[in-house]
Scaffold this active site. Structure first.
Site, short mmCIF file in Angstrom:
data_model
loop_
_atom_site.label_atom_id
_atom_site.label_comp_id
_atom_site.label_asym_id
_atom_site.label_seq_id
_atom_site.Cartn_x
_atom_site.Cartn_y
_atom_site.Cartn_z
N TYR A 146 1.19 -6.15 -10.94
CA TYR A 146 1.95 -7.25 -10.36
C TYR A 146 1.58 -8.60 -10.99
O TYR A 146 1.31 -9.58 -10.29
CB TYR A 146 1.71 -7.34 -8.85
N HIS A 205 -0.96 4.36 -9.21
CA HIS A 205 0.28 3.62 -9.08
C HIS A 205 1.45 4.31 -9.76
O HIS A 205 1.41 4.62 -10.94
CB HIS A 205 0.08 2.23 -9.70
#
Length: 454
Positions: A73, A151
């Site tokens: 992110y 992830h």
């Protein structure tokens, strides 16, 4: 000023916590977690200019003490870490007439991820996973991470996921820098398959599975058939066998978390322009989301019609979508066996499903928390300082609007999902590059700290 805390890499040699003394995740995980994927260029042009300090501080003051981030992110880990560090070491100068009580690390729950480097680049090798964790410790100014997911697991092989989970558990058991281990991803079928495989191969179930975009007003697949049972007046346990939640429960998963209640921006009043380059209706330049969002143009148009229908009912689509997902996942997550413990005013506790909520302003945060408290009240568990305007009457209005107006309006787009990964996807990280970590001092500083503590 207070003395700065020593970098996490120089103090990260935390003592391993014995498995026998580690409580089940569902007893310590907060029911509402602040997701910080929005602290990122994918959602805002300049995340460094957004009020991330104020968002984090306000979240804590409202009782939201769980935070979710990822190295993928953009600057999210760094921004979140700086905000938390500022609260743990507030200004103690003589010019400050109202010194702030420092935030204690044990008072909040910190979640990050590993393995995803860029849009099409993944490295699940044990050496990269370890490096990623140590780097996260530095960025987040902490000696340990409460929960770590691998992830977006659908982008790599099952063997790679298994090796990465084993490494996270080794970091948990031998180095004490991770407390709980899970996986995250988009296709619920893949999450189920991997949870089952990991349980079968290791004999130990995952602590957590994070599903995103699959329990929304538009896509309810994570919660089927429970959602349909409620719609039809209750059909008992018929049809649940083989459903995603039943499979995850059989795989021993302790907690399933729901994220992306707004479908990564689909379910908002503004919506996502069908044209990824510009909004032809207004002439405005499209938001960053429009350029990377994987939804097809037809789905974007269908969700725009939902916004119009909500407006006709005097509602904002994002408010309806948030309330429906919060309340229904709190209920269904608990009924399916994945609830976390929540204290009830007056004593005792109940169980509710945990949701990760992303916001980009304090106002959005406050609205989400108000909806959350109202959702708890509608489930028969009065929320702390709940607003009457968000209580049972609103819950009934939202349920009626969703079931009788929005779902029929979606037609064939109800429960539609896009492919992840897209056909033709190839990992941009070559095999020769996997496991090669940068010589940036992260590992060296950590190892030096470990030697000092031995």
């Amino acid at each position: 000023m207070a003395e700065p805390s020593e970098p996490a890499a120089s103090s990260a040699a935390a003592k391993a916590e014995p498995m026998s003394s580690r409580p089940p995740l569902h007893t310590v995980l907060p029911p509402l977690v602040l997701g910080t994927a929005t602290f990122n260029q994918q959602y805002v042009p300049d995340p460094h200019s957004m009020p991330y300090h104020d968002i984090v501080a306000r979240a804590l003051s409202l009782g939201v003490n769980g935070f979710d981030t990822s190295p993928y992110y953009g600057p999210s880990e760094t921004l979140l870490g700086n905000a938390l560090e500022g609260l743990m070491h507030p200004d103690a100068s003589e010019s400050n007439p109202n010194p702030v009580v420092p935030l204690q690390r044990s008072s909040f729950f910190l979640v990050t991820k590993a393995g995803r480097i860029a849009s099409s680049e993944f490295d699940y090798s044990p050496s990269w996973v370890r490096y990623s964790i140590l780097r996260s410790l530095q960025r987040l100014h902490t000696r340990y991470l409460d929960l770590v997911y691998m992830h977006d697991v659908e982008f790599v092989s099952g063997a790679e996921v298994l090796a990465a989970v084993r490494e996270l558990r080794r970091l948990r058991d031998e180095e004490g820098v991770v407390r709980y281990v899970g996986i995250s991803g988009f296709p619920v079928e893949v999450l189920c398959e991997l949870a089952e495989m990991i349980f079968a191969e290791t004999g130990e179930p995952l602590d957590a599975v994070l599903s995103y975009g699959h329990f929304t007003v538009q896509n309810r697949r994570l919660g089927l058939p429970w959602v349909e049972e409620e719609e039809e007046g209750g059909r008992g346990a018929s049809g649940r066998e083989g459903s995603p939640l039943a499979r995850l429960k059989s795989a021993g998963v302790d907690v399933v978390l729901n994220a992306s209640m707004l479908g990564m921006g689909l379910l908002t009043s503004k919506g996502i322009p069908a044209d990824p380059q510009s909004n032809v209706e207004t002439g405005e330049t499209a938001s960053p989301v429009a350029q990377w969002h994987p939804s097809p143009p037809e789905l974007r148009r269908a969700c725009k019609k939902l916004a119009e229908a909500a407006a006709e009912a005097g509602e904002r689509l994002e408010s309806v979508a948030i309330r429906w997902s919060l309340a229904e996942w709190a209920r269904i997550g608990a009924v399916a066996g994945f609830g976390v413990d929540v204290l009830v005013p007056g004593g005792g506790s109940c169980k509710v499903g945990t949701t990760v909520c992303g916001v980009s302003s304090v106002a959005e945060l406050e609205e989400t928390v108000a909806e959350w408290r109202g959702a708890l009240e509608s489930l028969g568990q009065p929320g702390k300082n709940s607003d009457e305007a968000y209580g049972l009457a609103r819950q009934e209005k939202v349920l009626h609007l969703v079931r009788k107006v929005l779902w029929p309006a979606l037609g064939s787009w109800l429960d539609y999902v896009w492919e992840s990964p897209k056909p033709g996807y190839v990992n941009a990280r070559r095999e020769s590059e996997r496991g090669v970590v940068p010589d940036d001092g992260v590992v060296a500083a950590y190892e030096q700290a470990r030697q000092k503590t031995r």
